[in-house]
Design a protein around this motif. Sequence first.
Motif, PDB file in Angstrom:
ATOM      1  N   ASP A 195      -2.056  -0.438   6.664  1.00 33.72           N
ATOM      2  CA  ASP A 195      -2.792  -0.725   5.435  1.00 33.72           C
ATOM      3  C   ASP A 195      -3.840  -1.811   5.710  1.00 33.72           C
ATOM      4  OD1 ASP A 195      -1.472  -3.177   5.450  1.00 33.72           O
ATOM      5  OD2 ASP A 195      -0.866  -3.058   3.349  1.00 33.72           O
TER       6      ASP A 195
ATOM      7  N   PRO B 138       2.646   7.866  -8.953  1.00 35.85           N
ATOM      8  CA  PRO B 138       2.738   9.331  -9.062  1.00 35.85           C
ATOM      9  C   PRO B 138       2.979   9.778 -10.503  1.00 35.85           C
ATOM     10  CG  PRO B 138       4.690   8.429  -7.989  1.00 35.85           C
ATOM     11  CD  PRO B 138       3.825   7.271  -8.365  1.00 35.85           C
ATOM     12  N   TYR B 139       2.993   8.835 -11.433  1.00 33.05           N
ATOM     13  CA  TYR B 139       3.372   9.169 -12.811  1.00 33.05           C
ATOM     14  C   TYR B 139       2.192   9.125 -13.773  1.00 33.05           C
ATOM     15  CZ  TYR B 139       7.809   8.139 -10.636  1.00 33.05           C
ATOM     16  OH  TYR B 139       8.877   8.115  -9.787  1.00 33.05           O
TER      17      TYR B 139
ATOM     18  N   GLY C 182       2.654  -1.711   6.451  1.00 31.59           N
ATOM     19  CA  GLY C 182       1.920  -2.528   5.493  1.00 31.59           C
ATOM     20  C   GLY C 182       2.553  -3.902   5.353  1.00 31.59           C
ATOM     21  N   ILE C 183       1.804  -4.793   4.741  1.00 29.13           N
ATOM     22  CA  ILE C 183       2.289  -6.155   4.510  1.00 29.13           C
ATOM     23  C   ILE C 183       2.560  -6.329   3.019  1.00 29.13           C
ATOM     24  CG2 ILE C 183       1.578  -8.602   4.569  1.00 29.13           C
ATOM     25  CD1 ILE C 183       0.170  -7.942   7.217  1.00 29.13           C
TER      26      ILE C 183
ATOM     27  N   ARG D 253      11.169   1.954  -3.791  1.00 26.70           N
ATOM     28  CA  ARG D 253      11.549   2.753  -4.966  1.00 26.70           C
ATOM     29  C   ARG D 253      10.534   3.835  -5.256  1.00 26.70           C
ATOM     30  NH1 ARG D 253      13.509  -1.670  -9.295  1.00 26.70           N
ATOM     31  NH2 ARG D 253      15.534  -2.108  -8.343  1.00 26.70           N
ATOM     32  N   LEU D 254       9.250   3.493  -5.053  1.00 27.27           N
ATOM     33  CA  LEU D 254       8.186   4.435  -5.395  1.00 27.27           C
ATOM     34  C   LEU D 254       8.073   5.564  -4.379  1.00 27.27           C
ATOM     35  CD1 LEU D 254       6.062   4.762  -7.609  1.00 27.27           C
ATOM     36  CD2 LEU D 254       4.515   3.353  -6.240  1.00 27.27           C
TER      37      LEU D 254
ATOM     38  N   MET E 235      -0.992  -3.456  -0.955  1.00 22.07           N
ATOM     39  CA  MET E 235      -0.550  -2.068  -0.820  1.00 22.07           C
ATOM     40  C   MET E 235      -1.237  -1.210  -1.878  1.00 22.07           C
ATOM     41  SD  MET E 235       2.991  -2.081   0.704  1.00 22.07           S
ATOM     42  CE  MET E 235       2.010  -1.609   2.106  1.00 22.07           C
ATOM     43  N   PRO E 236      -1.521   0.016  -1.580  1.00 14.37           N
ATOM     44  CA  PRO E 236      -2.095   0.891  -2.608  1.00 14.37           C
ATOM     45  C   PRO E 236      -1.116   1.004  -3.761  1.00 14.37           C
ATOM     46  CG  PRO E 236      -2.146   1.938  -0.444  1.00 14.37           C
ATOM     47  CD  PRO E 236      -1.334   0.695  -0.308  1.00 14.37           C
TER      48      PRO E 236
ATOM     49  N   HIS F 286       7.929  -0.891  -3.468  1.00 11.43           N
ATOM     50  CA  HIS F 286       7.322   0.138  -2.619  1.00 11.43           C
ATOM     51  C   HIS F 286       8.358   1.197  -2.238  1.00 11.43           C
ATOM     52  CE1 HIS F 286       4.449   1.684   0.448  1.00 11.43           C
ATOM     53  NE2 HIS F 286       5.576   2.072   1.011  1.00 11.43           N
TER      54      HIS F 286
ATOM     55  N   LEU G 121       7.516  -2.276   6.612  1.00 17.81           N
ATOM     56  CA  LEU G 121       7.002  -3.240   5.643  1.00 17.81           C
ATOM     57  C   LEU G 121       7.310  -4.643   6.179  1.00 17.81           C
ATOM     58  CD1 LEU G 121       8.343  -1.563   2.356  1.00 17.81           C
ATOM     59  CD2 LEU G 121       6.021  -1.403   3.309  1.00 17.81           C
TER      60      LEU G 121
ATOM     61  N   TRP H 284       2.194   6.869   2.775  1.00 17.42           N
ATOM     62  CA  TRP H 284       3.422   6.267   2.215  1.00 17.42           C
ATOM     63  C   TRP H 284       4.494   7.301   1.927  1.00 17.42           C
ATOM     64  CZ3 TRP H 284       2.514   1.949   3.987  1.00 17.42           C
ATOM     65  CH2 TRP H 284       1.337   1.237   3.753  1.00 17.42           C
TER      66      TRP H 284
ATOM     67  N   VAL I  38      -2.979   6.778   0.959  1.00 15.81           N
ATOM     68  CA  VAL I  38      -1.807   6.869   0.090  1.00 15.81           C
ATOM     69  C   VAL I  38      -0.806   7.897   0.624  1.00 15.81           C
ATOM     70  CG1 VAL I  38      -1.027   7.523  -2.220  1.00 15.81           C
ATOM     71  CG2 VAL I  38      -3.004   6.061  -1.943  1.00 15.81           C
TER      72      VAL I  38
END
Lengths: 428, 428
Positions: A298, B6-7, A332-333, A345-346, B1-2, A343, A271, A320, A317
């Motif tokens: 990305d 996921p929720y 990605g930027i 955390r996800l 970013m995409p 990002h 990132l 990631w 997707v």
Amino acid sequence: MPSVSPYDNMTPVVRAAYRARAAAADLAPLPRAVKDDALLAIADALEVRTREIVEANAEDVAAAREAGTAESVVDRLTLTPERVRAIAADVREVVVLPDPVGEVVRGSTLPNGLDLRQVRVPLGVVGIIYEARPNVTVDAAALCLKSGNAVLLRGSSSAHRSNTALVRVLRDAVGGAGLPADAIQLVPGENRESVRELMRARGLVDVLIPRGGASLIRTVVEGSTVPVIETGTGNCHVYVDAEADLDMAVDILVNSKAQRPSVCNAAETLLVHQDIADAFVPRALDALAEAGVTVHADQRLLPYAEGTKATVVEATVEDWETEYLSYDIAAGIVDSLEQAVEHIRLWSSGHTEAIVTTSQRTARRFTQLVDSTTVAVNASTRFTDGSQFGFGAEIGISTQKLHARGPMGLPELTSTKYILTGDGHTRG
Amino acid sequence: MPSVSPYDNMTPVVRAAYRARAAAADLAPLPRAVKDDALLAIADALEVRTREIVEANAEDVAAAREAGTAESVVDRLTLTPERVRAIAADVREVVVLPDPVGEVVRGSTLPNGLDLRQVRVPLGVVGIIYEARPNVTVDAAALCLKSGNAVLLRGSSSAHRSNTALVRVLRDAVGGAGLPADAIQLVPGENRESVRELMRARGLVDVLIPRGGASLIRTVVEGSTVPVIETGTGNCHVYVDAEADLDMAVDILVNSKAQRPSVCNAAETLLVHQDIADAFVPRALDALAEAGVTVHADQRLLPYAEGTKATVVEATVEDWETEYLSYDIAAGIVDSLEQAVEHIRLWSSGHTEAIVTTSQRTARRFTQLVDSTTVAVNASTRFTDGSQFGFGAEIGISTQKLHARGPMGLPELTSTKYILTGDGHTRG
């Protein structure tokens, strides 16, 4: 006293677990010197009986080749005399590590005069479910023995002859040193049912540690009633901040990704802060190309590929969340540190994330906000490792939050108990 | 970013867990002073809004009485203005406890110059599944908030109105203090399906702590994919050694059994060394009779009842594994310390075992051989308790070996992470 045992009508796996439990009770109070002597006997026996081990292994290797197994897997399965010597040397390194058992974690005299001490004790029976590498058999047995635990080893069937030979040597050595041989056992049965029984042996087995691919780990985590320590999945990130030193950022990126891409602490996503993208991305792409890395970029990063040597494909997707374990990296930027954190955390598996920055304030904020086993500031993700951390050997890298997190050494193979000493104290 | 989450398509329980997760991320970096201010706001709000709480509780109490609930259970459900004040006072006691978050557990400079620190961090999202007592709602929320965790509370439907009122007050106070109200949530839905969803929310909920009866705990332990901390079952033993001080042994026995028989650290089995049986057992039986305790005696102990005031019945195998939680105790005579230890290993739930002995050597051996959360020497089993141990409040008593064992205070509600700081370190 009535002597009815709750362990009647046992299957072979349950019987093994029961015998392990009895052995664990004998191991728990042993002082360090006794355990170290047994470890030295193991190291000696591995060297003396190398031929027996290598011959059994040769059969596994031949069968794997015949079955068309990939050469990289065959290599990991193979034991040579040199490799057996290296395994014996690893056991001797466990001898010099401090014994965690008996360590007083905390202690105080309570207001009523009772003395309270919390001391480390072995977990009891540790189950290890692992894939092709036969060196894990010896490493795990040595670490469990040193920490006073009995171990139930469930290797893959492709290494069954190797593991059988190794465990025979280990048990003989342990028995010869006067300790219960049942402290080290292969789980009987090569079918999946025996794994399932192991996963359901709650109350007999204290913890299961799966080591291997993501699918093995998921199976154990979801199907087990025995507590599990989840290990190993590493979707690690490198974040290059607006105030990064560019030379350092390139070095850390390439080292994190390409120094050994097949391991869990290799980086899988880059990132980049938008303010430094123009200066950094073209250099990063050339360096990654030089290292043979394909970049899954990305939309914002993609245009930078023009004029570089990079091999670039468009990221989806899925990229990631992918742990490539190969010469691939998602990239990605981001607009800000906060977006990078969001990002991570996800998508991160919570193993290791690195930031490259010259700003003390940004480094502090990143380490506060990112919740992974290890957060590295101006250092490669590749350092998350028991021996790098100075723990000696490691039994795995926990990516869960309960009990142990990050590289697990000997203390992570223990629990604690409280000892309360009084002079007839009663509660009013 | 995409930005695909996921929720998507969340059920109410999963949505609550997701919101808890977001709140937990906000709580994690907060300094102690901010959390303590919110706790003080909670304590104040409980006092200011006592009437609202007591009125909601009165409806639960009326419904429970109408349903013919046992008076002891109704009593535990009932909130009076005095009890609400006591709950607020408990919250103020959490304020004065040290914040475990940020504590450096270990740290060193590695040979390559990297600085390594292991620091305590919140677990994240803690789920508590509990039975009738509404005070648990506030206790658990306060301990979780102090340790930087979001909490999902799943109380029993018999306390639903009380818990709804309490959580409204807690959330208003937390929100008023500038913290995310979603840090404290009741799990939506009163049916069993919502509990099942909570137990399956692996990846969203970091740990589940069931507090209540054995059947509740078993259901959660067996059905959950979220890691569980097993609490509370206490089949505790008192072993009176051949070299015991008899007055002390009687005092400890009666206190362990009868001071408060309904709790998990009360004794359930007495084991007596044969060499002291003639001198001790008649006295013990009289003292137990005085305290209103029925003795379930094995064949060897039974004859001693003659000429005492004891109420004695013959023990069956079931008695060895029963947690009576009543004025009953199983009792037997053993040949030796080793036989006592063997009995305890076979039947104990691993909560607390006490020995009464004047022999230093025997005490040492008992504490080495018995593997329970707490081993008490010349002290009542009743001391195994967070506030007795000086931990302040407790979130439960873990009877498992992983993560936490024994009374769990604030540090047990944390995990750790490693922070690695370098100057561009890469791995060679």
